[in-house]
Scaffold this motif. Structure first.
Motif, mmCIF file in Angstrom:
data_model
loop_
_atom_site.group_PDB
_atom_site.id
_atom_site.type_symbol
_atom_site.label_atom_id
_atom_site.label_comp_id
_atom_site.label_asym_id
_atom_site.label_seq_id
_atom_site.Cartn_x
_atom_site.Cartn_y
_atom_site.Cartn_z
ATOM 1 N N GLN A 12 0.829 -1.206 0.000
ATOM 2 C CA GLN A 12 0.000 0.000 0.000
ATOM 3 C C GLN A 12 0.866 1.260 0.000
ATOM 4 N N ILE A 13 1.972 1.223 0.721
ATOM 5 C CA ILE A 13 2.874 2.379 0.768
ATOM 6 C C ILE A 13 3.533 2.584 -0.590
ATOM 7 N N GLN A 14 3.980 1.504 -1.224
ATOM 8 C CA GLN A 14 4.590 1.623 -2.555
ATOM 9 C C GLN A 14 3.584 2.183 -3.563
ATOM 10 N N ASN A 15 2.338 1.721 -3.497
ATOM 11 C CA ASN A 15 1.297 2.251 -4.392
ATOM 12 C C ASN A 15 1.042 3.730 -4.121
ATOM 13 N N ALA A 16 1.036 4.119 -2.851
ATOM 14 C CA ALA A 16 0.806 5.515 -2.487
ATOM 15 C C ALA A 16 1.949 6.409 -2.972
ATOM 16 N N ILE A 17 3.171 5.918 -2.901
ATOM 17 C CA ILE A 17 4.324 6.686 -3.408
ATOM 18 C C ILE A 17 4.185 6.898 -4.908
ATOM 19 N N GLN A 18 3.860 5.825 -5.638
ATOM 20 C CA GLN A 18 3.683 5.943 -7.091
ATOM 21 C C GLN A 18 2.535 6.893 -7.439
ATOM 22 N N ALA A 19 1.442 6.806 -6.695
ATOM 23 C CA ALA A 19 0.291 7.684 -6.955
ATOM 24 C C ALA A 19 0.640 9.141 -6.693
ATOM 25 N N THR A 20 1.404 9.410 -5.655
ATOM 26 C CA THR A 20 1.818 10.783 -5.352
ATOM 27 C C THR A 20 2.699 11.331 -6.468
ATOM 28 N N VAL A 141 6.808 11.948 0.528
ATOM 29 C CA VAL A 141 6.532 11.315 1.821
ATOM 30 C C VAL A 141 5.179 11.768 2.368
ATOM 31 N N TYR A 142 4.947 13.081 2.381
ATOM 32 C CA TYR A 142 3.687 13.575 2.943
ATOM 33 C C TYR A 142 2.499 13.201 2.065
ATOM 34 N N GLY A 143 2.678 13.231 0.749
ATOM 35 C CA GLY A 143 1.590 12.825 -0.143
ATOM 36 C C GLY A 143 1.247 11.351 0.000
ATOM 37 N N ALA A 144 2.268 10.506 0.075
ATOM 38 C CA ALA A 144 2.033 9.066 0.232
ATOM 39 C C ALA A 144 1.406 8.762 1.591
ATOM 40 N N THR A 145 1.882 9.435 2.625
ATOM 41 C CA THR A 145 1.327 9.220 3.965
ATOM 42 C C THR A 145 -0.142 9.640 3.997
ATOM 43 N N LYS A 146 -0.448 10.757 3.351
ATOM 44 C CA LYS A 146 -1.844 11.209 3.257
ATOM 45 C C LYS A 146 -2.711 10.135 2.610
ATOM 46 N N LEU A 147 -2.237 9.583 1.499
ATOM 47 C CA LEU A 147 -3.017 8.568 0.788
ATOM 48 C C LEU A 147 -3.226 7.310 1.621
ATOM 49 N N TYR A 149 -3.263 7.117 4.914
ATOM 50 C CA TYR A 149 -4.241 7.444 5.967
ATOM 51 C C TYR A 149 -5.655 7.525 5.392
ATOM 52 N N GLN A 150 -5.809 8.050 4.170
ATOM 53 C CA GLN A 150 -7.135 8.164 3.565
ATOM 54 C C GLN A 150 -7.707 6.809 3.165
ATOM 55 N N THR A 151 -6.902 5.991 2.497
ATOM 56 C CA THR A 151 -7.441 4.801 1.832
ATOM 57 C C THR A 151 -7.256 3.501 2.598
ATOM 58 N N VAL A 152 -6.250 3.416 3.446
ATOM 59 C CA VAL A 152 -5.967 2.157 4.140
ATOM 60 C C VAL A 152 -6.375 2.235 5.608
ATOM 61 N N ILE A 153 -5.866 3.226 6.292
ATOM 62 C CA ILE A 153 -6.116 3.346 7.733
ATOM 63 C C ILE A 153 -7.461 4.011 8.002
ATOM 64 N N ARG A 154 -7.936 4.813 7.064
ATOM 65 C CA ARG A 154 -9.225 5.513 7.161
ATOM 66 C C ARG A 154 -9.264 6.485 8.342
ATOM 67 N N ASN A 155 -8.192 7.248 8.487
ATOM 68 C CA ASN A 155 -8.111 8.280 9.515
ATOM 69 C C ASN A 155 -8.050 9.614 8.787
ATOM 70 N N MET A 156 -9.226 10.221 8.575
ATOM 71 C CA MET A 156 -9.309 11.434 7.760
ATOM 72 C C MET A 156 -8.671 12.649 8.430
ATOM 73 N N SER A 157 -8.681 12.726 9.755
ATOM 74 C CA SER A 157 -8.058 13.880 10.405
ATOM 75 C C SER A 157 -6.534 13.826 10.238
ATOM 76 N N ALA A 158 -5.934 12.645 10.360
ATOM 77 C CA ALA A 158 -4.490 12.513 10.118
ATOM 78 C C ALA A 158 -4.189 12.780 8.640
ATOM 79 N N ALA A 159 -5.059 12.291 7.750
ATOM 80 C CA ALA A 159 -4.868 12.531 6.318
ATOM 81 C C ALA A 159 -4.896 14.026 6.016
ATOM 82 N N ALA A 160 -5.763 14.775 6.688
ATOM 83 C CA ALA A 160 -5.851 16.229 6.470
ATOM 84 C C ALA A 160 -4.561 16.925 6.896
ATOM 85 N N VAL A 161 -3.963 16.469 7.986
ATOM 86 C CA VAL A 161 -2.697 17.044 8.441
ATOM 87 C C VAL A 161 -1.617 16.830 7.385
#
Length: 190
Positions: A12-20, A141-147, A149-161
């Motif tokens: 999921q992290i590798q996919n988020a990095i590529q998406a960012t 890093v921040y873009g992938a972490t946002k993704l 948090y949004q799509t895997v962990i489902r923590n929208m407040s952390a994703a907003a940060v």
């Protein structure tokens, strides 16, 4: 960032990095800028784009040691201008598919300096690196972490940060890019 080193979320992290990277790769960043020298073929309307092409910045034609800017036009306008197969110095161009189309059709082998944004080699293995991870590492890093948090962990407040951190680093990269573009002396604060 330690969050992206979690072994339980590696795919999921590798996919988020590529998406960012995909999200930001069409933005003008100095480390994506490049140029190449193409050559127009006499009596051939098209020339292939470079294989790593993303976005055109400027296209020129060289005639008698003078660089002449080619004017971008819509595909239908280029087709209309070439309806009679007029040959001469190209003055206009369009991008269509993986080709550059010229109007006029070149009557000589003109050098074509091409300035464009390039696509960097993709990251396929965890140890891979490219300019995205050196020049824009915080943005990725921040873009992938946002993704994540949004799509895997489902923590929208952390994703907003992390979305805010991503936006802040994007602005910093854009400011840095502007500094690469200017040759003017800047005032220095003391």
């Amino acid at each position: 960032m330690d969050f992206l080193n979690r072994t339980d979320l590696t795919p999921q992290i590798q996919n988020a990095i590529q998406a960012t990277i995909r999200l930001h790769q069409r933005q003008r960043m100095w480390f994506l800028e490049t140029s190449t020298a193409l050559v127009a073929v006499p009596s051939v309307e098209t020339i292939a784009l470079p294989s790593n092409f993303i976005f055109m910045q400027e296209l020129l034609v060289v005639q008698d040691s003078a660089n002449i800017r080619l004017v971008p036009n819509a595909f239908d306008m280029i087709r209309w201008l070439n309806i009679n197969n007029t040959v001469g110095l190209p003055t206009r161009y369009c991008l269509y598919g993986t080709n550059i189309h010229f109007a006029n059709i070149p009557d000589s082998a003109y050098p074509i300096p091409c300035y464009y944004l390039k696509q960097l080699p993709p990251l396929s293995a965890p140890a891979d690196t490219n300019d995205w991870l050196s020049a824009a590492s915080d943005l990725v890093v921040y873009g992938a972490t946002k993704l994540v948090y949004q799509t895997v962990i489902r923590n929208m407040s952390a994703a907003a940060v992390f979305a805010q951190l991503e936006a802040t680093h994007l602005l910093e990269l854009q400011r840095e890019g502007q500094q690469h573009q200017t040759l003017m002396i800047r005032a220095t604060r003391f």
